[in-house]
Design an enzyme around this catalytic site. Structure first.
Site, mmCIF file in Angstrom:
data_model
loop_
_atom_site.group_PDB
_atom_site.id
_atom_site.type_symbol
_atom_site.label_atom_id
_atom_site.label_comp_id
_atom_site.label_asym_id
_atom_site.label_seq_id
_atom_site.Cartn_x
_atom_site.Cartn_y
_atom_site.Cartn_z
ATOM 1 N N HIS A 78 -58.678 -20.493 29.676
ATOM 2 C CA HIS A 78 -58.139 -19.498 28.732
ATOM 3 C C HIS A 78 -58.619 -19.799 27.321
ATOM 4 O O HIS A 78 -58.790 -20.956 26.932
ATOM 5 C CB HIS A 78 -56.614 -19.401 28.818
ATOM 6 C CG HIS A 78 -55.842 -20.543 28.231
ATOM 7 N ND1 HIS A 78 -55.526 -20.629 26.896
ATOM 8 C CD2 HIS A 78 -55.279 -21.646 28.805
ATOM 9 C CE1 HIS A 78 -54.803 -21.714 26.681
ATOM 10 N NE2 HIS A 78 -54.648 -22.366 27.810
ATOM 11 N N ASP B 81 -55.970 -27.170 23.374
ATOM 12 C CA ASP B 81 -55.432 -26.336 24.460
ATOM 13 C C ASP B 81 -55.742 -24.886 24.095
ATOM 14 O O ASP B 81 -55.045 -24.290 23.300
ATOM 15 C CB ASP B 81 -53.927 -26.569 24.595
ATOM 16 C CG ASP B 81 -53.270 -25.650 25.614
ATOM 17 O OD1 ASP B 81 -53.979 -24.946 26.339
ATOM 18 O OD2 ASP B 81 -52.018 -25.640 25.668
ATOM 19 N N GLU C 99 -53.036 -16.431 28.008
ATOM 20 C CA GLU C 99 -52.450 -17.404 28.931
ATOM 21 C C GLU C 99 -51.136 -17.941 28.394
ATOM 22 O O GLU C 99 -50.165 -18.122 29.117
ATOM 23 C CB GLU C 99 -53.429 -18.581 29.162
ATOM 24 C CG GLU C 99 -52.996 -19.548 30.270
ATOM 25 C CD GLU C 99 -52.168 -20.737 29.810
ATOM 26 O OE1 GLU C 99 -51.700 -21.486 30.670
ATOM 27 O OE2 GLU C 99 -51.970 -20.919 28.593
ATOM 28 N N GLU C 100 -51.122 -18.192 27.087
ATOM 29 C CA GLU C 100 -49.970 -18.863 26.461
ATOM 30 C C GLU C 100 -48.719 -17.988 26.442
ATOM 31 O O GLU C 100 -47.645 -18.446 26.096
ATOM 32 C CB GLU C 100 -50.320 -19.292 25.023
ATOM 33 C CG GLU C 100 -51.451 -20.318 24.934
ATOM 34 C CD GLU C 100 -51.067 -21.702 25.436
ATOM 35 O OE1 GLU C 100 -49.916 -21.887 25.866
ATOM 36 O OE2 GLU C 100 -51.937 -22.587 25.415
ATOM 37 N N ASP D 83 -57.832 -26.538 32.251
ATOM 38 C CA ASP D 83 -56.880 -26.469 31.133
ATOM 39 C C ASP D 83 -56.489 -27.889 30.720
ATOM 40 O O ASP D 83 -56.810 -28.863 31.415
ATOM 41 C CB ASP D 83 -55.639 -25.663 31.546
ATOM 42 C CG ASP D 83 -54.927 -25.008 30.365
ATOM 43 O OD1 ASP D 83 -55.090 -25.475 29.222
ATOM 44 O OD2 ASP D 83 -54.179 -24.037 30.592
ATOM 45 N N HIS E 250 -49.625 -28.478 22.087
ATOM 46 C CA HIS E 250 -48.990 -27.406 21.302
ATOM 47 C C HIS E 250 -48.573 -27.870 19.908
ATOM 48 O O HIS E 250 -47.507 -27.527 19.413
ATOM 49 C CB HIS E 250 -47.807 -26.781 22.065
ATOM 50 C CG HIS E 250 -48.262 -25.902 23.194
ATOM 51 N ND1 HIS E 250 -47.471 -24.952 23.798
ATOM 52 C CD2 HIS E 250 -49.466 -25.802 23.814
ATOM 53 C CE1 HIS E 250 -48.171 -24.332 24.753
ATOM 54 N NE2 HIS E 250 -49.380 -24.844 24.779
HETATM 55 ZN ZN ZN Z 1 -53.464 -24.138 28.009
#
Ligand code: ZN
Length: 356
Positions: free
Chosen positions: A60, A175, A208-209, A231, A322
């Site tokens: 992603h 990410d 995706e998130e 990922d 994150h």
């Molecule tokens: Zn991810």
């Protein structure tokens, strides 16, 4: 590799607003793809090879972000999150807002200084109480600068090397821009004979998130025999995380996912895990396996798409997921690239492809 990741990491690309990161990826894959398209949601689908069996290799490209919700009379901006933020992380950050003209405006997530806090003032932080200060004198000036509800915001961060190592990198959106880098590198180094054996779809997915959405639509459309999803995976090698919660360590090899979210996410067929592990042993690529307790990735959607797609989740252990200071290992990223090539060369899909 470092320069590619730096470019990907620093590019603006909130979930649902992936236009800038899409352009950067398209530029980087142009000479390796035989055919490229962008689908309705904005996923990039790049086709390579002409074999009978179809394989999807996916990462992603969106990053967690914020969206302007409300501007108060004094010109302070309130936001909602696009993706899973810990509000404690946002406080005190410098951010970039993008208006509809594509202009970037710098703001800061303001916070009451300790000097002005009451002794027993609660330190609990809620996203709804955080405000962005862009230096405007009032709401009218914010509007004059073309900032409106619906504009997207990311953290202002650049990629750096951590400490004196030449292996660890730190920045925002690792990410999953490191996953994108892996997929791009696999495209670049794909052996010719594999292109005759398989048709590859290299897919850079959106949103995706915020619910694994781009994988859902692209997986449905492509209806492949086998999928590999790349990922980040939460590393457990920093203080405060017990090994029994996460054994994953940065720099210790590519991650092969067994389950995600205690089975509520991906459940990889045991025979597929065992085959992947035996290939890693044979080609001597360092690896770690993950029995994940929290968090899901696109693999969790792909494997239940249409009548089910055998899916292998490949992870890169990452610290501080994150946050704007995610930490990953360039070595692990290289292992991920090599592992995918070796898995394909060693026929990971045999006995696991969908019976059409
Ligand atoms: Zn991810």
């Amino acid at each position: 590799m470092y320069n590619l990741i730096k470019e990907l990491s620093e590019t603006f690309g909130p979930s649902g607003y992936e236009d800038e990161i899409r352009k950067v990826i398209l530029k980087n894959i142009k000479e390796y793809a035989e055919k490229v398209k962008v689908d309705v949601l904005g996923n990039i689908i790049a086709k390579v090879g002409a074999g009978k069996k179809k394989i999807m290799i996916e990462a992603h490209m969106d990053e967690i972000a914020l969206m302007v919700k409300h501007i108060d009379e004094k010109g302070f901006i309130y936001v909602v999150s696009l993706g899973g933020w810990d509000p404690r992380i946002l406080l005190g950050q410098r951010v970039v807002l993008r208006n509809y003209k594509g202009e970037k405006i710098i703001g800061v997530v303001g916070s009451k200084p300790v000097h002005l806090m009451e002794k027993d003032e609660s330190k609990e932080i809620k996203l709804k109480d955080l405000f962005i200060d862009i230096g405007a004198k009032d709401k009218k000036e914010v509007e004059k600068w073309d900032i409106k509800p619906g504009d997207v915001v990311v953290i202002d961060a650049t990629l750096k090397r951590l400490g004196k190592t030449d292996d660890l990198i730190t920045g925002k959106a690792l990410d999953n821009r490191i996953g994108c880098a892996v997929v791009i590198e696999v495209m670049k180094s794909l052996p010719e004979d594999l292109k005759n054996e398989y048709t590859f779809y290299f897919v850079f997915t959106v949103q995706e998130e915020v619910g694994l959405k781009g994988a859902r639509t692209s997986g449905f459309e492509l209806d492949v025999d086998f999928a590999i999803s790349v990922d980040t995976a939460p590393a457990g090698d920093t203080p405060g995380i017990e090994e029994k919660v996460s054994e994953l360590k940065v720099g210790k090899g590519v991650v092969i996912e067994i389950v995600q979210a205690e089975g509520y996410g991906l459940i990889t067929p045991r025979s597929l895990v065992d085959k992947a592990v035996s290939i890693m042993e044979k080609v001597k690529i360092p690896y770690q396996v993950e029995v994940g307790v929290g968090g899901v990735s696109n693999a969790a959607i792909l494997y239940i798409t249409k009548k089910g797609i055998p899916t292998l989740g490949i992870g890169i252990a990452t610290r501080n997921l994150h946050t704007p200071i995610e930490v990953a290992s360039l070595k692990d990223i290289e292992y991920a690239v090599k592992s995918i090539i070796e898995l394909l060369k060693n026929k990971i899909i045999d006995d696991h492809e969908r019976d059409n």
